[in-house]
Write an enzyme that holds these catalytic residues in place. Structure first.
Site, PDB file in Angstrom:
ATOM      1  N   GLU A 149       6.676 -10.459 -10.503  1.00 30.68           N
ATOM      2  CA  GLU A 149       6.555 -12.097 -10.502  1.00 30.68           C
ATOM      3  C   GLU A 149       5.132 -12.208 -10.552  1.00 30.68           C
ATOM      4  O   GLU A 149       4.338 -11.344  -9.917  1.00 30.68           O
ATOM      5  CB  GLU A 149       7.667 -12.433  -9.440  1.00 30.68           C
ATOM      6  CG  GLU A 149       7.138 -11.909  -8.048  1.00 30.68           C
ATOM      7  CD  GLU A 149       6.057 -12.336  -7.411  1.00 30.68           C
ATOM      8  OE1 GLU A 149       5.646 -13.369  -7.576  1.00 30.68           O
ATOM      9  OE2 GLU A 149       5.503 -11.989  -6.268  1.00 30.68           O
ATOM     10  N   PHE A 150       4.849 -13.344 -10.996  1.00 28.59           N
ATOM     11  CA  PHE A 150       3.534 -13.911 -11.032  1.00 28.59           C
ATOM     12  C   PHE A 150       3.536 -15.303 -10.544  1.00 28.59           C
ATOM     13  O   PHE A 150       2.800 -16.303 -11.024  1.00 28.59           O
ATOM     14  CB  PHE A 150       2.953 -13.909 -12.439  1.00 28.59           C
ATOM     15  CG  PHE A 150       2.605 -12.439 -13.065  1.00 28.59           C
ATOM     16  CD1 PHE A 150       1.665 -11.315 -12.467  1.00 28.59           C
ATOM     17  CD2 PHE A 150       3.563 -12.031 -13.933  1.00 28.59           C
ATOM     18  CE1 PHE A 150       1.775 -10.213 -13.086  1.00 28.59           C
ATOM     19  CE2 PHE A 150       3.636 -10.818 -14.233  1.00 28.59           C
ATOM     20  CZ  PHE A 150       2.536  -9.664 -13.897  1.00 28.59           C
ATOM     21  N   LEU A 151       4.347 -15.515  -9.209  1.00 30.89           N
ATOM     22  CA  LEU A 151       4.625 -16.797  -8.891  1.00 30.89           C
ATOM     23  C   LEU A 151       3.755 -17.213  -7.973  1.00 30.89           C
ATOM     24  O   LEU A 151       3.444 -16.275  -7.092  1.00 30.89           O
ATOM     25  CB  LEU A 151       5.940 -17.018  -8.216  1.00 30.89           C
ATOM     26  CG  LEU A 151       7.188 -16.427  -9.306  1.00 30.89           C
ATOM     27  CD1 LEU A 151       8.585 -16.595  -8.511  1.00 30.89           C
ATOM     28  CD2 LEU A 151       7.046 -17.561 -10.310  1.00 30.89           C
ATOM     29  N   GLU A 153       2.702 -19.260  -4.608  1.00 30.90           N
ATOM     30  CA  GLU A 153       3.487 -20.190  -3.540  1.00 30.90           C
ATOM     31  C   GLU A 153       2.855 -21.686  -3.760  1.00 30.90           C
ATOM     32  O   GLU A 153       1.834 -21.699  -3.929  1.00 30.90           O
ATOM     33  CB  GLU A 153       3.253 -19.791  -2.159  1.00 30.90           C
ATOM     34  CG  GLU A 153       3.997 -18.616  -1.967  1.00 30.90           C
ATOM     35  CD  GLU A 153       3.941 -18.129  -0.339  1.00 30.90           C
ATOM     36  OE1 GLU A 153       3.743 -18.961   0.355  1.00 30.90           O
ATOM     37  OE2 GLU A 153       3.909 -16.847  -0.171  1.00 30.90           O
ATOM     38  N   LYS A 202       0.978  -5.823 -12.246  1.00 29.05           N
ATOM     39  CA  LYS A 202       1.131  -6.702 -11.262  1.00 29.05           C
ATOM     40  C   LYS A 202      -0.156  -6.538 -10.136  1.00 29.05           C
ATOM     41  O   LYS A 202      -0.609  -7.281  -9.822  1.00 29.05           O
ATOM     42  CB  LYS A 202       2.449  -6.447 -10.560  1.00 29.05           C
ATOM     43  CG  LYS A 202       2.567  -7.087  -9.210  1.00 29.05           C
ATOM     44  CD  LYS A 202       2.734  -8.499  -9.282  1.00 29.05           C
ATOM     45  CE  LYS A 202       2.184  -9.186  -7.887  1.00 29.05           C
ATOM     46  NZ  LYS A 202       2.970 -10.484  -7.599  1.00 29.05           N
ATOM     47  N   ASN A 206      -3.355  -9.058  -9.468  1.00 29.63           N
ATOM     48  CA  ASN A 206      -3.554  -9.786  -8.204  1.00 29.63           C
ATOM     49  C   ASN A 206      -5.097  -9.175  -7.609  1.00 29.63           C
ATOM     50  O   ASN A 206      -5.711 -10.169  -7.100  1.00 29.63           O
ATOM     51  CB  ASN A 206      -2.533  -9.271  -7.254  1.00 29.63           C
ATOM     52  CG  ASN A 206      -1.430 -10.449  -6.999  1.00 29.63           C
ATOM     53  OD1 ASN A 206      -1.404 -11.419  -7.800  1.00 29.63           O
ATOM     54  ND2 ASN A 206      -0.631 -10.252  -6.294  1.00 29.63           N
ATOM     55  N   GLY A 255      -5.830 -15.766   1.591  1.00 29.68           N
ATOM     56  CA  GLY A 255      -5.017 -15.273   2.435  1.00 29.68           C
ATOM     57  C   GLY A 255      -3.583 -15.169   1.686  1.00 29.68           C
ATOM     58  O   GLY A 255      -3.455 -15.031   0.508  1.00 29.68           O
ATOM     59  N   CYS A 258       0.254 -12.070  -0.429  1.00 29.92           N
ATOM     60  CA  CYS A 258       0.158 -11.360  -1.721  1.00 29.92           C
ATOM     61  C   CYS A 258      -1.155 -10.576  -1.993  1.00 29.92           C
ATOM     62  O   CYS A 258      -1.264  -9.303  -1.734  1.00 29.92           O
ATOM     63  CB  CYS A 258       0.653 -12.050  -2.891  1.00 29.92           C
ATOM     64  SG  CYS A 258       2.072 -12.991  -2.755  1.00 29.92           S
ATOM     65  N   LYS A 261      -2.297  -8.042   0.920  1.00 29.23           N
ATOM     66  CA  LYS A 261      -1.417  -6.934   0.862  1.00 29.23           C
ATOM     67  C   LYS A 261      -1.694  -6.122  -0.429  1.00 29.23           C
ATOM     68  O   LYS A 261      -1.906  -4.804  -0.383  1.00 29.23           O
ATOM     69  CB  LYS A 261      -0.083  -7.552   1.062  1.00 29.23           C
ATOM     70  CG  LYS A 261       0.863  -6.371   0.464  1.00 29.23           C
ATOM     71  CD  LYS A 261       2.501  -6.905   0.814  1.00 29.23           C
ATOM     72  CE  LYS A 261       2.798  -7.831  -0.512  1.00 29.23           C
ATOM     73  NZ  LYS A 261       3.749  -7.155  -1.222  1.00 29.23           N
TER      74      LYS A 261
HETATM   75  C1  UGA Z   1      -0.720 -14.927  -5.934  1.00 27.47           C
HETATM   76  C2  UGA Z   1      -1.025 -14.997  -7.279  1.00 27.47           C
HETATM   77  O1  UGA Z   1      -1.738 -16.001  -7.671  1.00 27.47           O
HETATM   78  C3  UGA Z   1       0.300 -14.872  -7.909  1.00 27.47           C
HETATM   79  O2  UGA Z   1       0.137 -14.935  -9.249  1.00 27.47           O
HETATM   80  C4  UGA Z   1       1.050 -13.761  -7.429  1.00 27.47           C
HETATM   81  O3  UGA Z   1       2.537 -13.732  -8.228  1.00 27.47           O
HETATM   82  C5  UGA Z   1       1.423 -13.992  -5.954  1.00 27.47           C
HETATM   83  O4  UGA Z   1       0.039 -13.752  -5.353  1.00 27.47           O
HETATM   84  C6  UGA Z   1       2.376 -12.533  -5.739  1.00 27.47           C
HETATM   85  O5  UGA Z   1       1.931 -11.624  -5.750  1.00 27.47           O
HETATM   86  O6  UGA Z   1       3.477 -12.928  -5.394  1.00 27.47           O
HETATM   87  P1  UGA Z   1      -0.174 -16.775  -4.013  1.00 27.47           P
HETATM   88  O7  UGA Z   1      -0.462 -15.771  -2.913  1.00 27.47           O
HETATM   89  O8  UGA Z   1       0.934 -17.663  -3.930  1.00 27.47           O
HETATM   90  O9  UGA Z   1      -0.240 -16.197  -5.494  1.00 27.47           O
HETATM   91  O10 UGA Z   1      -1.677 -17.891  -4.061  1.00 27.47           O
HETATM   92  P2  UGA Z   1      -2.661 -18.293  -4.716  1.00 27.47           P
HETATM   93  O11 UGA Z   1      -2.565 -19.611  -5.320  1.00 27.47           O
HETATM   94  O12 UGA Z   1      -2.997 -17.211  -5.837  1.00 27.47           O
HETATM   95  O13 UGA Z   1      -3.906 -18.029  -3.606  1.00 27.47           O
HETATM   96  C7  UGA Z   1      -4.163 -17.041  -3.027  1.00 27.47           C
HETATM   97  C8  UGA Z   1      -5.305 -17.145  -1.820  1.00 27.47           C
HETATM   98  O14 UGA Z   1      -6.361 -17.278  -2.611  1.00 27.47           O
HETATM   99  C9  UGA Z   1      -5.162 -18.434  -1.171  1.00 27.47           C
HETATM  100  O15 UGA Z   1      -5.582 -18.122   0.072  1.00 27.47           O
HETATM  101  C10 UGA Z   1      -6.182 -19.477  -1.762  1.00 27.47           C
HETATM  102  O16 UGA Z   1      -6.680 -20.408  -0.732  1.00 27.47           O
HETATM  103  C11 UGA Z   1      -7.128 -18.338  -2.445  1.00 27.47           C
HETATM  104  N1  UGA Z   1      -7.916 -18.927  -3.250  1.00 27.47           N
HETATM  105  C12 UGA Z   1      -7.337 -19.072  -4.602  1.00 27.47           C
HETATM  106  C13 UGA Z   1      -9.300 -19.233  -3.549  1.00 27.47           C
HETATM  107  O17 UGA Z   1      -9.996 -18.984  -2.403  1.00 27.47           O
HETATM  108  N2  UGA Z   1     -10.108 -19.504  -4.477  1.00 27.47           N
HETATM  109  C14 UGA Z   1      -9.462 -19.596  -5.801  1.00 27.47           C
HETATM  110  O18 UGA Z   1     -10.246 -20.090  -6.582  1.00 27.47           O
HETATM  111  C15 UGA Z   1      -8.101 -19.638  -5.698  1.00 27.47           C
END
Ligand code: UGA
Length: 436
Positions: A149-151, A153, A202, A206, A255, A258, A261
């Site tokens: 999955e690439f979802l 949150e 995957k 990430n 944080g 995903c 980890k």
């Molecule tokens: C991430 C991936 O984007 C999804 O594609 C993947 O499916 C998911 O992990 C997973 O493995 O299940 P997610 O953890 O929900 O999704 O959140 P993101 O929107 O990717 O953000 C992750 C962290 O990076 C957050 O703390 C966000 O604040 C930070 N972030 C994101 C930044 O500091 N800068 C950015 O430009 C983007």
């Protein structure tokens, strides 16, 4: 067209979104979880987590969604079952596969001829191990397909319905076809590959996104030292199609459940295979340092933080989610408490229990957090925090010092609103109010 019923094993955030979206595509979905309370809530029409759009989708498709504690009941209706259980990190950094293993051990003999589709994020090589485990139990006819999955949150429903790609890793093209057919109606590129490569896609995706974040955070730190504006730098870099504009937002560290980890798991996986993944070691280290940088910024303005009242705006690891796993707020609250500060934390959605356990006071409005504060820190970029620029909010603070850890606000507007304002990697402007 009648659609094949499917099963979903584990209805956490990935499983529930997957179930609701497949139901919306017209599939009957039988969901199995081991948590009886969660199954009860879902049967009663409740939604046990905050994810925009999910409640609507579950309500709209209620008659197609069934919830059970029983794997036999699932396989009696569905011949393809998605495994969506969590794989949390172990102290070693390896992914803990005990929940995946428990599912495999519980696959009933009646599943012979059915297919297991792995959506949980697992180390490369898991597919092969599961295959051996199934064969050892005589379940040679149970197919195994990797479909990561690439979802994200907060936008998981739209990510499911309009993905950049769907990756399907299988040992046979018939098995892959069965899974690819489920995505009929979703217009996207399908990447068909072998199981190990699918598992690696995957983890590599990430890890690469986390690398982009740590990279831009380091660029932001250099910008602060040399007087450049990281927002301009990211814009100028991101327009290069080879680089791309996304994931170039600096902040106080990534944080969530995903990135931290999965980056550690890939580093560990490489290490276990005898390869030292040096780049990822730095990505992790930069992220840890970035979370702590707010402390030195506060100290530069306030001196010792002992007895200082600090408002933390945001607890969730990012906006539009209630998830606090590996959130920067936890590291920040804990460092501030250790420095002797009095910490008040507010979040519009996330539960404050984890920061309360660290010693912060959790409050129910942003105003309460700001009352008498010596400084406020924007920890999560919830849109509603733009309202701190209201003079009535500023005046609640003992000192209008605002550290914007997510570059939510415009520095010129913050200065015009009378704040001493600092963000990440952008020049601070002197407030016309505080300068006098
Ligand atoms: C991430 C991936 O984007 C999804 O594609 C993947 O499916 C998911 O992990 C997973 O493995 O299940 P997610 O953890 O929900 O999704 O959140 P993101 O929107 O990717 O953000 C992750 C962290 O990076 C957050 O703390 C966000 O604040 C930070 N972030 C994101 C930044 O500091 N800068 C950015 O430009 C983007």
């Amino acid at each position: 067209m009648s659609r094949e019923p499917i099963g979903v094993i584990g209805v956490g955030y990935v499983g529930l979104v997957t179930a609701a979206c497949f139901a919306d595509l017209g599939h009957e979905v039988i969901c199995r979880d081991i948590d009886a309370a969660r199954v009860d809530v879902l049967r009663g029409g409740g939604v046990p987590l905050h994810e925009p759009g999910l409640e609507d989708l579950l309500r709209r498709n209620r008659r197609r969604l069934h919830f059970t504690l029983d794997l036999d009941a699932l396989f009696a209706r569905a011949r393809l079952a998605f495994i969506c259980v969590d794989t949390p990190p172990m102290p070693s950094g390896d992914a803990d596969l005990s929940r995946v293993q428990a599912v495999i051990d519980a696959i009933p003999v009646s599943a012979e001829g059915a297919g297991l589709v792995m959506k949980s994020t697992v180390p490369v090589g898991t597919g092969e191990k599961v295959r051996r485990g199934l064969d050892a139990r005589g379940l040679h006819g149970v197919a195994y397909v990797s479909n990561p999955e690439f979802l994200r949150e907060g936008s998981a429903v739209s990510d499911f319905m309009a993905p950049d790609r769907v990756v399907v890793g299988a040992a046979s093209s018939d098995d892959a076809d069965r899974v690819v057919r489920l995505y009929d109606g979703i217009d996207t590129e399908i990447v068909r590959t072998d199981v190990a490569s699918s598992e690696m896609i995957k983890l590599a995706a990430n890890a690469f996104l986390a690398t982009k974040i740590s990279f831009i955070n380091e660029i932001a730190n250099v910008c602060e030292a040399v007087g450049a504006d990281v927002a301009e730098v990211a814009r100028g870099m991101g327009l290069d199609r080879r680089i791309g504009a996304s994931f170039l937002r600096p902040g106080i560290g990534y944080g969530g459940s995903c990135f931290p980890k999965d980056v550690r798991a890939l580093k560990q996986l490489a290490g276990n295979s005898g390869y030292h993944f040096q780049l990822l070691t730095s990505v992790i280290e930069v992220n840890e340092i970035q979370k702590r940088k707010v402390i030195s910024k506060l100290e530069r303005h306030l001196g010792s933080l002992r007895g200082r009242q600090i408002a933390l705006l945001g607890i969730a690891f990012k906006p539009n989610t209630d998830d606090v796993r590996e959130a920067s707020s936890l590291v920040l609250a804990s460092r501030l408490v250790a420095e002797g500060a009095e910490v008040r934390a507010y979040d519009p959605v996330a539960d404050g229990a984890a920061v309360a356990a660290i010693g912060a006071r959790v409050v129910t409005t942003p105003g309460e957090a700001l009352d008498g504060a010596d400084a406020a820190v924007i920890v999560t970029e919830w849109n509603e925090f733009r309202a701190v620029l209201d003079p009535a909010m500023r005046d609640r603070m003992a000192r209008p010092l605002l550290i914007d850890g997510r570059n939510l606000l415009d520095p010129a507007e913050a200065a015009a609103a009378g704040f001493e304002y600092e963000c990440v990697g952008r020049p601070s402007l002197t407030s016309p109010v505080t300068a006098t």
